[in-house]
Scaffold this motif. Sequence first.
Motif, PDB file in Angstrom:
ATOM      1  N   GLU A  23      -5.827   5.019  13.699  1.00 30.14           N
ATOM      2  CA  GLU A  23      -5.184   3.709  13.623  1.00 30.14           C
ATOM      3  C   GLU A  23      -4.567   3.485  12.241  1.00 30.14           C
ATOM      4  N   TRP A  24      -5.279   3.882  11.171  1.00 35.60           N
ATOM      5  CA  TRP A  24      -4.695   3.762   9.828  1.00 35.60           C
ATOM      6  C   TRP A  24      -3.441   4.622   9.695  1.00 35.60           C
TER       7      TRP A  24
ATOM      8  N   PRO B 102       0.847  -1.197   0.000  1.00 35.12           N
ATOM      9  CA  PRO B 102       0.000   0.000   0.000  1.00 35.12           C
ATOM     10  C   PRO B 102       0.883   1.248   0.000  1.00 35.12           C
ATOM     11  N   ASP B 103       0.364   2.325  -0.562  1.00 34.43           N
ATOM     12  CA  ASP B 103       1.118   3.568  -0.594  1.00 34.43           C
ATOM     13  C   ASP B 103       0.311   4.672   0.098  1.00 34.43           C
TER      14      ASP B 103
ATOM     15  N   THR C  74      -4.531   7.133   2.556  1.00 32.01           N
ATOM     16  CA  THR C  74      -5.345   8.347   2.553  1.00 32.01           C
ATOM     17  C   THR C  74      -6.797   8.006   2.254  1.00 32.01           C
ATOM     18  N   SER C  75      -7.026   7.066   1.347  1.00 31.37           N
ATOM     19  CA  SER C  75      -8.401   6.639   1.051  1.00 31.37           C
ATOM     20  C   SER C  75      -9.041   5.990   2.274  1.00 31.37           C
ATOM     21  N   LEU C  76      -8.289   5.134   2.963  1.00 27.75           N
ATOM     22  CA  LEU C  76      -8.819   4.478   4.157  1.00 27.75           C
ATOM     23  C   LEU C  76      -9.125   5.503   5.255  1.00 27.75           C
TER      24      LEU C  76
ATOM     25  N   MET D  26       0.266   3.360   8.843  1.00 26.54           N
ATOM     26  CA  MET D  26       1.010   3.992   7.745  1.00 26.54           C
ATOM     27  C   MET D  26       2.410   4.400   8.205  1.00 26.54           C
ATOM     28  N   VAL D  27       2.481   4.995   9.390  1.00 25.84           N
ATOM     29  CA  VAL D  27       3.779   5.406   9.947  1.00 25.84           C
ATOM     30  C   VAL D  27       4.654   4.188  10.230  1.00 25.84           C
TER      31      VAL D  27
END
Length: 137
Positions: free
Chosen positions: A127-128, A104-105, A110-112, A132-133
Motif C-alpha cells: 500500500e505504501w 515525502p520523498d 522506503t522507511s515506511l 508512492m507511485v
Amino acid sequence: PNVITYNAVLDSFAKVGDVEGAVRWQKLIQDANLQPTELTYASLISSAARNRDRAGAVAHLEEMLASGQQPSLVCFNTVIHACSRHGEEAKKWLQKLRECKFQPDEVTFTSLIDGCAKRSKPKQAAEWLRIMVAEEL
C-alpha cells in the motif's frame, strides 16, 4: 566560539554514538546563550535513531518544533525511520511532515515500507508503494 563550533563538537559525539555526550554539548550551547540550530537538532535526532532510541529521536524533533526551529526533511525522515517498526507512530510523523509543508520523498516511503517488512506486514508495504507511485515518486 559560535554555535557552528559547538555543533562540530556535538556532532563528533553524535557520530560515535555518544548520545549523552551530544546532549551535554546541546546544554553547553544553551549555557553559552547560543541558539541550537537545525544542525544541532539533526545531529541529536540522527544519533538517537542510530542507537535505536526511538523515543529520544522523537523527543529531539518535538523539542525542535517547540523551539520554533524549522526541521528539515532529513529530520522528519530520520524520525520516520526510527518509528517505522511502530506503524501508527511513523504515520503520525508522516502527517506532521506534510503539515510542515514538506513532501515525502523516496527515503520517506522506503522507511515506511521497510518498517512494514520488519513487522511482517507485506500488504501495508504494498500500500505504501501504491501511494508512492500515485504521488509520482
